[in-house]
Write an enzyme that holds these catalytic residues in place. Structure first.
Site, mmCIF file in Angstrom:
data_model
loop_
_atom_site.group_PDB
_atom_site.id
_atom_site.type_symbol
_atom_site.label_atom_id
_atom_site.label_comp_id
_atom_site.label_asym_id
_atom_site.label_seq_id
_atom_site.Cartn_x
_atom_site.Cartn_y
_atom_site.Cartn_z
ATOM 1 N N HIS A 268 0.878 -1.185 0.000
ATOM 2 C CA HIS A 268 0.000 0.000 0.000
ATOM 3 C C HIS A 268 0.911 1.230 0.000
ATOM 4 O O HIS A 268 1.739 1.376 -0.890
ATOM 5 C CB HIS A 268 -0.915 -0.118 1.224
ATOM 6 C CG HIS A 268 -2.054 0.842 1.281
ATOM 7 N ND1 HIS A 268 -2.415 1.659 0.249
ATOM 8 C CD2 HIS A 268 -2.936 1.124 2.293
ATOM 9 C CE1 HIS A 268 -3.465 2.393 0.608
ATOM 10 N NE2 HIS A 268 -3.782 2.093 1.851
ATOM 11 N N HIS A 307 -2.222 -2.286 -9.689
ATOM 12 C CA HIS A 307 -3.228 -1.701 -8.799
ATOM 13 C C HIS A 307 -4.465 -2.572 -8.817
ATOM 14 O O HIS A 307 -4.812 -3.106 -9.871
ATOM 15 C CB HIS A 307 -3.582 -0.279 -9.250
ATOM 16 C CG HIS A 307 -4.175 0.538 -8.164
ATOM 17 N ND1 HIS A 307 -5.506 0.495 -7.870
ATOM 18 C CD2 HIS A 307 -3.599 1.367 -7.266
ATOM 19 C CE1 HIS A 307 -5.745 1.296 -6.847
ATOM 20 N NE2 HIS A 307 -4.603 1.826 -6.455
ATOM 21 N N ASP A 363 2.809 5.528 -6.564
ATOM 22 C CA ASP A 363 4.040 5.399 -5.776
ATOM 23 C C ASP A 363 5.290 5.238 -6.629
ATOM 24 O O ASP A 363 6.400 5.273 -6.108
ATOM 25 C CB ASP A 363 3.928 4.188 -4.838
ATOM 26 C CG ASP A 363 2.907 4.430 -3.747
ATOM 27 O OD1 ASP A 363 2.907 5.545 -3.208
ATOM 28 O OD2 ASP A 363 2.115 3.527 -3.449
HETATM 29 N N1 CMC Z 1 4.977 -6.832 -10.140
HETATM 30 C C1 CMC Z 1 4.857 -8.020 -10.788
HETATM 31 N N2 CMC Z 1 3.692 -8.684 -10.946
HETATM 32 C C2 CMC Z 1 2.605 -8.110 -10.430
HETATM 33 C C3 CMC Z 1 2.641 -6.881 -9.770
HETATM 34 C C4 CMC Z 1 3.882 -6.239 -9.641
HETATM 35 N N3 CMC Z 1 3.987 -5.070 -9.009
HETATM 36 N N4 CMC Z 1 1.400 -6.564 -9.359
HETATM 37 C C5 CMC Z 1 0.609 -7.564 -9.748
HETATM 38 N N5 CMC Z 1 1.329 -8.498 -10.402
HETATM 39 C C6 CMC Z 1 0.832 -9.731 -11.034
HETATM 40 C C7 CMC Z 1 0.475 -10.758 -9.979
HETATM 41 O O1 CMC Z 1 1.581 -11.579 -9.667
HETATM 42 C C8 CMC Z 1 -0.628 -11.510 -10.665
HETATM 43 O O2 CMC Z 1 -0.050 -12.365 -11.609
HETATM 44 P P1 CMC Z 1 -0.710 -13.817 -11.902
HETATM 45 O O3 CMC Z 1 -2.066 -13.527 -12.487
HETATM 46 O O4 CMC Z 1 0.225 -14.480 -12.844
HETATM 47 O O5 CMC Z 1 -0.791 -14.504 -10.567
HETATM 48 C C9 CMC Z 1 -1.382 -10.421 -11.436
HETATM 49 O O6 CMC Z 1 -0.396 -9.412 -11.687
HETATM 50 C C10 CMC Z 1 -2.553 -9.825 -10.683
HETATM 51 O O7 CMC Z 1 -2.058 -9.265 -9.477
HETATM 52 P P2 CMC Z 1 -2.753 -9.404 -8.072
HETATM 53 O O8 CMC Z 1 -1.691 -9.631 -7.039
HETATM 54 O O9 CMC Z 1 -3.874 -10.366 -8.129
HETATM 55 O O10 CMC Z 1 -3.350 -7.955 -7.918
HETATM 56 P P3 CMC Z 1 -3.937 -7.307 -6.603
HETATM 57 O O11 CMC Z 1 -5.055 -6.441 -7.026
HETATM 58 O O12 CMC Z 1 -4.231 -8.328 -5.583
HETATM 59 O O13 CMC Z 1 -2.713 -6.429 -6.052
HETATM 60 C C11 CMC Z 1 -1.225 -4.656 -5.704
HETATM 61 C C12 CMC Z 1 -2.591 -5.071 -6.252
HETATM 62 C C13 CMC Z 1 -1.120 -3.136 -5.774
HETATM 63 C C14 CMC Z 1 -1.105 -5.054 -4.228
HETATM 64 C C15 CMC Z 1 -0.110 -5.317 -6.548
HETATM 65 O O14 CMC Z 1 -0.206 -4.898 -7.889
HETATM 66 C C16 CMC Z 1 1.280 -5.027 -6.003
HETATM 67 O O15 CMC Z 1 1.728 -5.742 -5.098
HETATM 68 N N6 CMC Z 1 1.992 -3.967 -6.539
HETATM 69 C C17 CMC Z 1 3.297 -3.617 -6.005
HETATM 70 C C18 CMC Z 1 3.119 -2.776 -4.743
HETATM 71 C C19 CMC Z 1 2.614 -1.383 -5.047
HETATM 72 O O16 CMC Z 1 3.123 -0.704 -5.921
HETATM 73 N N7 CMC Z 1 1.615 -0.929 -4.258
HETATM 74 C C20 CMC Z 1 1.072 0.408 -4.368
HETATM 75 C C21 CMC Z 1 -0.347 0.417 -4.843
HETATM 76 S S1 CMC Z 1 -0.901 2.061 -5.353
HETATM 77 C C22 CMC Z 1 -0.863 3.052 -3.982
HETATM 78 C C23 CMC Z 1 -1.812 2.640 -2.919
HETATM 79 O O17 CMC Z 1 -3.024 2.690 -3.107
HETATM 80 O O18 CMC Z 1 -1.334 2.251 -1.874
#
Ligand code: CMC
Length: 435
Positions: A268, A307, A363
Site C-alpha cells: 500500500h 493496482h 508510488d
Molecule cells: N509486479 C509483478 N507482478 C505483479 C505486480 C507487480 N507489481 N502486481 C501484480 N502483479 C501480477 C500478480 O503476480 C498476478 O499475476 P498472476 O495472475 O500471474 O498470478 C497479477 O499481476 C494480478 O495481481 P494481483 O496480485 O492479483 O493484484 P492485486 O489487485 O491483488 O494487487 C497490488 C494489487 C497493488 C497489491 C499489486 O499490484 C502489487 O503488489 N503492486 C506492487 C506494490 C505497489 O506498488 N503498491 C502500491 C499500490 S498504489 C498506492 C496505494 O493505493 O497504496
C-alpha cells in the site's frame, strides 16, 4: 421486458429466487434466504480481499479503473491538482463542495489554530530511539493524541467529530515533521501561522537558525500537488481499516492510527519507499532487463506497478511526472528518474505486464520527487499519510452519518476441527495452583 432483478435457481432445492439489483449490486443478505433445509444458516458469499464486494455507499471519490479516471466529489483530479490548494481540496472532500472565499479563510484559520502539539506529546516523541522508523513514530503519536483529547470518544456528536477532524488535519504535519527532526537529532520547530499548509510543514522540517523560514515556492506548490493526489482513493486498504475500526465507535485518533498502520505496508503506501530501495538495488540501467526477468519468474515484484482498481495508467502517476519536472528544474534531475523511466518503458512493452494490465501507480514516481526535495526514503510513507488523513476522516464522517452501517464484522468459512474434547480425567485448574 427488462427488469432490474437477478433470477437464480438453487440447484440444491430447485427453488427460484428473484433478487433486486440496485446500482449494479445485489444485497448479500438476500442470499441468506437460500437454504437447503430449515436448520441451514443460508447462503453466503466468499470474497477474500474484497475483490467484488461493495462495503458501503460513498459520495466522496469516484474511480473508473479501466478508463484511468479519478474524481473527488465529481471534480477530475487533473483540474484539482492544477487549480486548487491542498486545503481547498481537503474542504471539498470533507464537505462535498469547494469553499467560498470566506469559507476558505475561515477553514485555513481553523486548521492553523490546531497545528501545535501538547508539550507532553512532544516529550512522548522524544522517547523513541534515534533510529525509529518515522512511520512507527507517526502511527504511535497519532494514537497517543487519543489520551490528550478524551472527549473525542463522543463520536456520535457531529460537532464534536468536526472538532477532532480539524485537529487531526492541523496536527498531522507537525507530528510528521517532528518524527523527521527526531530522527535527525534536531530541535523541534514550532508551527508558523504566517505560512500556508505545505509551507509551514516545510518550515517545521527544515528551519535551522534563520529567523523566518521561506519555502521555495516551486517546491511548496509541488508538495501541495502531491498532497492533493494522495488525499483520497475510495475504499483502499487503509480507508477500509479506518471504516472498520471507526465502525466500533473507537475515537478518530485511534482509528486514524490504525489506518496509518495499514498504509505503512509495502503493498500500500509503503510502496513509495520500496520503489526507491528497488531502484537502488537494481543500481544501473543495464541491470534492468535481468531484474524484469526475475519479476516475470515470480521471484520479485516490480514495486510501484499494478493496482487493484486501475487497469490503465494511474492518472495520479501522470500528474506526478509533471510535478517531477517542476521540482527537477530547481533541484537538478534525480538520476533515479532515468532508471524509473527506462523500467517503465521496458515494462510497458513486455507481454507479462501488458497481459496483466500492470501500469505505474502513484508510488512509482513520488519517491523520486520526495528524494530530490531532500526527504530520506523512510519519510515517504509519512508524506502519504498526511494528506490521506483527510480522506480517512471524510470516510469516517460519512460512515458515522450512514444509518445503514453497523459494526464491521465479516463472516468466515470455518475449516478447523469441528469438535473435540480434553481427556475426561484431566483435572480442572484450582485457583490456588501455580499457573
Ligand atoms: N509486479 C509483478 N507482478 C505483479 C505486480 C507487480 N507489481 N502486481 C501484480 N502483479 C501480477 C500478480 O503476480 C498476478 O499475476 P498472476 O495472475 O500471474 O498470478 C497479477 O499481476 C494480478 O495481481 P494481483 O496480485 O492479483 O493484484 P492485486 O489487485 O491483488 O494487487 C497490488 C494489487 C497493488 C497489491 C499489486 O499490484 C502489487 O503488489 N503492486 C506492487 C506494490 C505497489 O506498488 N503498491 C502500491 C499500490 S498504489 C498506492 C496505494 O493505493 O497504496
Amino acid at each position: 421486458m427488462k427488469a432490474n432483478v437477478l433470477t437464480v435457481t438453487d440447484g440444491r432445492t430447485d427453488k427460484t429466487y428473484v433478487l433486486p439489483i440496485d446500482a449494479g449490486t445485489i444485497r448479500a443478505m438476500e442470499l441468506r434466504q437460500m437454504k437447503e433445509g430449515a436448520e441451514d444458516f443460508g447462503l453466503m458469499t466468499y470474497d477474500p480481499a474484497f475483490m467484488n464486494t461493495a462495503s458501503c455507499k460513498s459520495s466522496i471519490t469516484y474511480i473508473d479503473g479501466d478508463k484511468g479516471i479519478l474524481r473527488y466529489r465529481g471534480y477530475p483530479i487533473e483540474e484539482l491538482a492544477e487549480k486548487c490548494t491542498f486545503l481547498e481540496v481537503a474542504y471539498l472532500l470533507l464537505n462535498g463542495e469547494l469553499p467560498t472565499d470566506n469559507q476558505l479563510k475561515e477553514w485555513q484559520n481553523e486548521v492553523k489554530h490546531h497545528t501545535m502539539l501538547h508539550e507532553t506529546t512532544k516529550k512522548f516523541l522524544e522517547g523513541f530511539r534515534y533510529d525509529a522508523h518515522p512511520m512507527g513514530m507517526f502511527v504511535s503519536t497519532v494514537a497517543a493524541l487519543s489520551t490528550v483529547y478524551p472527549e473525542a470518544r463522543n463520536v456520535l456528536d457531529a460537532e464534536n467529530r468536526r472538532r477532532q477532524i480539524v485537529r487531526l488535519i492541523g496536527k498531522v504535519p507537525t507530528i510528521a515533521a517532528y518524527t523527521y527532526r527526531h530522527s535527525k537529532g534536531l530541535p523541534y520547530v514550532y508551527p508558523d501561522d504566517d505560512l500556508n499548509y505545505t509551507g509551514n510543514f516545510m518550515n517545521m522540517l527544515w528551519r535551522m537558525v534563520e529567523p523566518k523560514y521561506a519555502a521555495h515556492p516551486v517546491m511548496a506548490r509541488a508538495l501541495s500537488v502531491l498532497f492533493i493526489l494522495h488525499a483520497d482513493h475510495e475504499q483502499n486498504c487503509s480507508t477500509n481499516t479506518m471504516r472498520a475500526v471507526g465502525s466500533s465507535q473507537a475515537d478518530p485518533y485511534l482509528s486514524v492510527a490504525a489506518a496509518a498502520a495499514a498504509l505503512s505496508g509495502p503493498l500500500h503506501g509503503g510502496a513509495n519507499e520500496a520503489v526507491l530501495r528497488m531502484l537502488d538495488q537494481i543500481g544501473t540501467k543495464e541491470n534492468i532487463p535481468a531484474y524484469i526477468e526475475q519479476v516475470k519468474a515470480g521471484k520479485l515484484k516490480l514495486m510501484g506497478f499494478g493496482h487493484r482498481v486501475y487497469k490503465n495508467y494511474d492518472p495520479r502517476a501522470r500528474i506526478i511526472k509533471w510535478a517531477a519536472d517542476q521540482v527537477f528544474r530547481v533541484t537538478g534531475r534525480n538520476p533515479r528518474l532515468d532508471m524509473a523511466l527506462e523500467l517503465e518503458k521496458i515494462a510497458l512493452e513486455d507481454e507479462y505486464f501488458i497481459k496483466r494490465k500492470l501500469y505505474p501507480n502513484v508510488d512509482f514516481y513520488s519517491g523520486i520527487i520526495y528524494q530530490a526535495m531532500g526527504f530520506s526514503p523512510d519519510m515517504f510513507t509519512v508524506l502519504f499519510a498526511i494528506p490521506r488523513t483527510v480522506g480517512w476522516l471524510a470516510h469516517w464522517d460519512e460512515l458515522m452519518r450512514d444509518t445503514e452501517q453497523k459494526i464491521a464484522r465479516p463472516r468466515q468459512i470455518y475449516t478447523g476441527v469441528m469438535e473435540r474434547h480434553l481427556p475426561a480425567n484431566r483435572p480442572a485448574i484450582q485457583a490456588s495452583a501455580a499457573v
